[in-house]
Design an enzyme around this catalytic site. Structure first.
Site, PDB file in Angstrom:
ATOM      1  N   HIS A 103       3.765   3.272  -4.599  1.00  0.00           N
ATOM      2  CA  HIS A 103       4.989   2.496  -4.789  1.00  0.00           C
ATOM      3  C   HIS A 103       6.007   3.384  -5.499  1.00  0.00           C
ATOM      4  CE1 HIS A 103       2.229  -1.247  -4.825  1.00  0.00           C
ATOM      5  NE2 HIS A 103       2.873  -1.218  -3.670  1.00  0.00           N
ATOM      6  N   CYS A 137       3.786  -2.070 -13.478  1.00  0.00           N
ATOM      7  CA  CYS A 137       3.078  -2.880 -12.482  1.00  0.00           C
ATOM      8  C   CYS A 137       2.860  -4.305 -12.969  1.00  0.00           C
ATOM      9  CB  CYS A 137       1.723  -2.258 -12.153  1.00  0.00           C
ATOM     10  SG  CYS A 137       1.796  -0.804 -11.090  1.00  0.00           S
ATOM     11  N   GLU A 148       6.503  -4.791  -0.424  1.00  0.00           N
ATOM     12  CA  GLU A 148       5.685  -4.674  -1.635  1.00  0.00           C
ATOM     13  C   GLU A 148       6.416  -5.146  -2.886  1.00  0.00           C
ATOM     14  OE1 GLU A 148       2.284  -3.041  -1.712  1.00  0.00           O
ATOM     15  OE2 GLU A 148       2.447  -3.664   0.372  1.00  0.00           O
TER      16      GLU A 148
END
EC number: 3.5.3.23
Length: 446
Positions: free
Chosen positions: A249, A370, A174
């Site tokens: 995450h 993000c 990720e």
């Protein structure tokens, strides 16, 4: 050598919408089928970029990917002219059209993992695009990500842009959302910190409600291909209970910068051992780790997930002080707001808190962290980035006008079936490549 951390934010694409595609991401699921405002989303992100650039931080921009992805829809069996493909998908499998239309590439923390030249065996900056194989709408991003990174960071003397790891669950990757770096100074060798949710080939705790998207094996593979020294690489497992609480995450529960780790007390499995390992490794690099651990009694995991306190940017000013960039939701949560006031008033390294309205991105589960990919560059490496991607007054004005010209101010799920949206997006992206001077970046331009 003098070096600076640059943040490359993703420019929100014209198809920004709320389709609820991300199981494990609480905000994404809660806002499914709401109407989105792509114009507002893009402007909110752009304003953050500009304000940080005005404060002296190195700020770049990464272009959106082409959406809807006709390539994916054709691969899934929809045929005919472009408008026919969209119409068939909308009628027969609207969930697949939604996946093909997602603007999720805006969250560039998931674009790649980046290791600066001070850490790598060959003295180049290394990029590994994330395969994002746990979600269809994100698994289609890595090829375009590699093309974009290869365009911006094209000089092989300074940069190495790898292929993504094979897209299998054993190598679920990720990107930088599960990676941070600690150092005395950006240009000196540092410690790279990889956080994973589960290991494929050894027993250990795993979440029960939501999936662990990052594997230990993927993190280790990225470290190996980047040529990182074993003694300067630290791995940690994220607590599976916080994954089940919506921490999909690690950048939703901790953030690091220079010598500082800002984290929740429940972020990691065997946290004290991790702190000790990081402390010893960083001490060997000439710096002392400063852990700011937020107690659960002050800010619960649920508070962290709903406010995105830890999905913040921790940035170093020239004088060495640090500033925390948070979404406005942190001020709307009384416990989080009280903690931030206490933090800024204390004697720690974080002296200021900057608050931004990123509501459109936040409703899909993406805060300040993000939206950005961190890339440490020395002077020669920065000079090698020749595209027009550094935010300044001129580029900001051009992008702001471009958004006004091309973006809708409302996009509901049913609007994804409108074939005009594809034409609008392609027209916008074609013009954007000229503004950013990145050449024929998109398939439709080739």
């Amino acid at each position: 050598m003098n070096a600076q951390e640059a943040n490359f934010d993703g420019l929100v694409g014209p198809t920004h919408n709320y389709a609820g595609l991300s199981f494990g991401n609480v905000a994404s699921l809660n806002n499914e089928k709401s109407a989105a405002n792509p114009k507002a989303a893009a402007k909110q992100g752009l304003r953050k970029m500009k304000q940080l650039a005005d404060l002296g931080f190195a700020q770049g921009v990464l272009p959106p990917q082409e959406r809807p992805s006709l390539r994916l829809l054709r691969e899934l069996g929809f045929s005919g002219k472009d408008a026919d493909v969209i119409a068939k998908a909308a009628k027969q499998a609207p969930e697949l059209l939604a996946a093909a239309s997602s603007a999720s590439a805006m969250w560039t923390a998931n674009a790649a993992t980046v290791s600066p030249s001070a850490d790598t065996s060959d003295g180049r900056v290394h990029f590994t695009p994330a395969n994002l194989c746990s979600k269809l709408h994100r698994a289609i991003e890595h090829e375009a990500t590699r093309r974009t990174l290869s365009t911006l960071f094209a000089d092989p003397t300074h940069f190495a842009v790898h292929e993504a790891l094979t897209g299998t669950p054993a190598l679920g990757d990720e990107g930088a959302a599960n990676h941070t770096r600690f150092c005395a100074e950006y240009g000196k060798p540092g410690i790279e910190f990889f956080v994973y949710g589960r290991a494929e080939y050894r027993r250990g705790p795993e979440p029960k409600r939501f999936p662990a998207r990052q594997t230990f094996e993927a993190s280790r593979a990225v470290a190996h291909r980047h040529g990182l020294a074993e003694e300067a690489t630290v791995y940690a497992q994220q607590d599976p209970d916080v994954i089940d609480a919506g921490v999909f995450h690690n950048d939703v529960i901790s953030v690091g910068n220079r010598d500082t780790l800002f984290t929740h007390e429940r972020a990691f499995v065997n946290k004290q051992a991790i702190y000790d390992t990081l402390t010893a490794a960083l001490d060997a690099r000439g710096a002392r780790l400063n852990v700011i651990e937020v107690p659960d009694a002050a800010v619960s995991v649920n508070d962290a997930v709903t406010s995105y306190l830890f999905n913040s940017q921790l940035l170093s000013r020239a004088d060495g002080s640090q500033v925390l960039v948070v979404p406005q939701e942190c001020r709307e949560n009384a416990r989080v707001a009280a903690y931030l006031d206490q933090l800024a008033a204390g004697n720690g390294p974080i002296h200021d808190v900057l608050v931004f309205d990123l509501r459109e991105s936040m409703k899909n589960g993406g805060g300040p962290a993000c939206l950005r990919l961190r890339v440490v560059l020395n002077d020669a490496e920065r000079a090698a980035v020749t595209s027009n991607v550094w935010i300044n007054d001129t580029l900001f004005a051009s992008l702001d006008a471009w958004i006004d010209k091309h973006y809708r101010d409302r996009l509901a799920p049913e609007d994804l079936a409108d074939p005009a949206l594809l034409d609008e997006s392609r027209t916008a992206l074609d013009e954007l490549t000229q503004i950013l001077r990145v050449g024929s970046l998109y398939d439709f331009q080739r």
